[in-house]
Design a protein around this motif. Structure first.
Motif, short mmCIF file in Angstrom:
data_model
loop_
_atom_site.label_atom_id
_atom_site.label_comp_id
_atom_site.label_asym_id
_atom_site.label_seq_id
_atom_site.Cartn_x
_atom_site.Cartn_y
_atom_site.Cartn_z
N UNK A 1 78.19 -22.49 -11.60
CA UNK A 1 78.57 -23.61 -12.36
C UNK A 1 77.62 -24.25 -13.36
N UNK A 2 76.30 -24.04 -12.89
CA UNK A 2 75.17 -24.61 -13.73
C UNK A 2 75.15 -23.74 -15.17
N UNK A 3 74.73 -24.65 -16.22
CA UNK A 3 74.45 -23.86 -17.37
C UNK A 3 73.07 -23.40 -17.46
N UNK A 4 72.21 -23.66 -16.60
CA UNK A 4 70.85 -23.21 -16.90
C UNK A 4 70.44 -22.05 -15.74
N UNK A 5 71.53 -21.92 -14.81
CA UNK A 5 70.96 -20.60 -13.64
C UNK A 5 71.66 -19.65 -14.36
N UNK A 6 71.14 -18.47 -14.12
CA UNK A 6 71.46 -17.04 -14.37
C UNK A 6 71.57 -16.04 -13.19
N UNK A 7 72.65 -15.70 -12.79
CA UNK A 7 72.73 -14.74 -11.75
C UNK A 7 72.17 -13.35 -12.23
N UNK A 8 71.56 -12.32 -11.12
CA UNK A 8 71.37 -11.24 -11.55
C UNK A 8 72.41 -10.42 -12.40
N UNK A 9 73.68 -10.43 -11.66
CA UNK A 9 74.56 -9.64 -12.39
C UNK A 9 74.86 -10.11 -13.90
N UNK A 10 74.67 -11.48 -14.19
CA UNK A 10 74.96 -11.89 -15.60
C UNK A 10 73.77 -11.32 -16.37
N UNK A 11 72.55 -11.31 -16.06
CA UNK A 11 71.38 -10.97 -16.52
C UNK A 11 71.61 -9.19 -16.85
N UNK A 12 72.04 -8.55 -15.97
CA UNK A 12 72.33 -7.06 -16.12
C UNK A 12 73.59 -6.96 -17.33
N UNK A 13 74.56 -7.62 -17.14
CA UNK A 13 75.63 -7.67 -18.62
C UNK A 13 74.97 -7.97 -19.49
N UNK A 14 74.25 -8.91 -19.83
CA UNK A 14 73.40 -9.28 -21.03
C UNK A 14 72.41 -8.07 -21.50
N UNK A 15 71.88 -7.54 -20.65
CA UNK A 15 70.87 -6.34 -20.85
C UNK A 15 71.71 -5.33 -21.31
N UNK A 16 72.90 -5.11 -20.98
CA UNK A 16 73.68 -3.95 -21.36
C UNK A 16 74.55 -4.08 -22.71
N UNK A 17 74.35 -5.31 -23.20
CA UNK A 17 75.31 -5.46 -24.08
C UNK A 17 75.21 -4.69 -25.54
N UNK A 18 73.98 -4.36 -25.79
CA UNK A 18 73.89 -3.23 -26.93
C UNK A 18 74.59 -2.00 -26.88
N UNK A 19 75.12 -1.59 -25.52
CA UNK A 19 76.04 -0.59 -25.42
C UNK A 19 77.25 -0.35 -25.54
N UNK A 20 77.72 -1.75 -25.74
CA UNK A 20 79.11 -2.01 -26.03
C UNK A 20 79.50 -1.54 -27.50
N UNK A 21 80.70 -0.97 -27.74
CA UNK A 21 81.05 -0.34 -29.09
C UNK A 21 81.31 -1.67 -29.99
N UNK A 22 80.75 -1.41 -31.30
CA UNK A 22 80.72 -2.63 -32.19
C UNK A 22 82.08 -2.62 -32.79
#
Length: 271
Positions: free
Chosen positions: A181-202
Motif C-alpha cells: 500500500x505504500x507509494x514509496x516501496x516497490x516490489x520485485x514483481x513491479x520492478x520487473x513489469x516496469x523493466x519490460x514495458x518497452x516490449x509492450x506494443x505501442x
C-alpha cells in the motif's frame, strides 16, 4: 563464329529477362510481407483470466450477463492449464462467432509472485495452442486481480513470438505492486513489469479499473497498488485510461459483476 554470336545474343536476352524480373519478384515479396503484417483474422477472441483462488469457471455469470445485453451471442470456451502444461477444454466456439470468450484458468491458481510468473508461462502455452486451433492473429483480453498481472507479463515477454497483436487490455483491480500500500516501496514483481514495458506494443489500448470500497482500496487490493499501473503503461501504449468504480459490488471479489464494469467490457472489449 555465328554459333558463338548466337549464344551470346541468347545469353544477353536471358540476362535482360532476369534483370527485368528481379524488381517484380522483390515487389511481390514486399507485398506479401505487407499483407501478412496488416491482415487481421475475422476471429478476434476476448480472453479472460481469473485471479488467484479462482478457476476457469469464474466468469460464467459475467458471460451470461454480457450475452443478455448484446444482440450477438458469444461462445464460451474454458481452458484449464495443468501444472505439466496439459490443457483441459470445456465448452466450444460456435462456427462463425467472431468474438468468442475464452477463459484461461490454472490448476495451480495460488497467490504469490512466484506462482504469478508460472501462470504467465502456462498462459503462453494455452495461447499458442488456441492460436493453432482457431487461427486468430489478434485479440483483446481482460484480467481480474492477478489475472491482470499474468496478462501483462505475457504481453511483455511472450506475445511478440506468437506473431499476434493485442488490440485492447482491461485489468480489473490488478495489484501491480502486489499487496503493497505504500507509494514509496516497490516490489520485485513491479520492478520487473516496469523493466519490460518497452516490449509492450505501442498500438495497445489499456483500461485499468480500480474498485473503491473505501478510500484506500477495494477491501483486498490497495488503490496505491492498482495506481502503479500508470508507470507500466502510460506514455508507452497507444492510450491508457484509469477508472475508479464505486457503489454496489465495488469490493474486490464482486468487481467483474459490477454493472459499470460489465458496461465497460461490452463497450470497450466487444468492439
Amino acid at each position: 563464329m555465328r554459333h558463338l554470336t548466337s549464344w551470346r545474343s541468347f545469353g544477353l536476352i536471358i540476362g535482360l529477362v532476369v534483370l527485368l524480373g528481379v524488381p517484380g519478384l522483390l515487389w511481390r515479396s514486399h507485398q506479401v510481407a505487407v499483407v501478412r503484417a496488416t491482415y487481421k483474422s475475422p476471429v478476434a477472441p476476448v480472453i479472460l483470466v481469473p485471479g488467484s483462488s479462482a478457476t476457469q469457471n469464474r466468469f460464467n455469470a459475467l458471460v451470461k450477463e454480457l450475452n443478455g445485453q448484446t444482440k450477438t451471442q458469444h461462445s464460451l470456451l474454458r481452458v484449464e492449464v495443468k501444472t505439466n502444461g496439459h490443457l483441459v477444454y470445456n465448452g466450444a466456439i460456435r462456427h462463425g462467432d467472431k468474438r468468442p470468450f475464452i477463459v484461461i484458468g490454472f490448476q495451480n491458481h495460488h497467490d504469490g509472485a512466484v506462482n504469478i510468473r508460472k501462470q504467465a508461462r502456462w498462459f503462453a502455452i494455452a495461447f499458442r495452442a488456441l492460436q493453432r486451433t482457431y487461427h486468430f492473429n489478434h485479440f483483446s483480453a481482460m484480467g481480474h486481480s492477478n489475472g491482470g498481472l499474468v496478462l501483462t507479463l505475457f504481453l511483455e515477454n511472450d506475445l511478440a513470438a506468437t506473431g499476434a497483436t493485442a488490440d485492447r487490455l482491461m485489468t480489473i483491480a490488478a495489484p501491480f505492486n502486489l499487496e503493497q500500500a505504500s507509494a514509496t516501496v516497490e516490489t520485485p514483481l513491479f520492478k520487473q513489469l516496469v523493466a519490460g514495458r518497452d516490449r509492450l506494443a505501442t498500438s495497445l489500448i489499456v483500461y485499468s479499473i480500480a474498485g473503491s470500497k473505501s478510500y484506500t482500496g477495494d477491501g483486498i487490493v490497495p488503490f496505491a497498488s492498482v495506481n502503479r499501473g500508470k508507470y507500466i503503461f502510460q506514455k508507452r501504449v497507444r492510450s491508457f485510461t484509469q477508472i475508479i468504480v464505486s457503489g454496489a459490488n465495488a469490493n474486490h471479489a464482486h468487481l467483474p459483476e459490477n454493472r459499470q464494469i460489465v458496461r465497460l467490457i461490452r463497450q470497450d472489449l466487444l468492439v
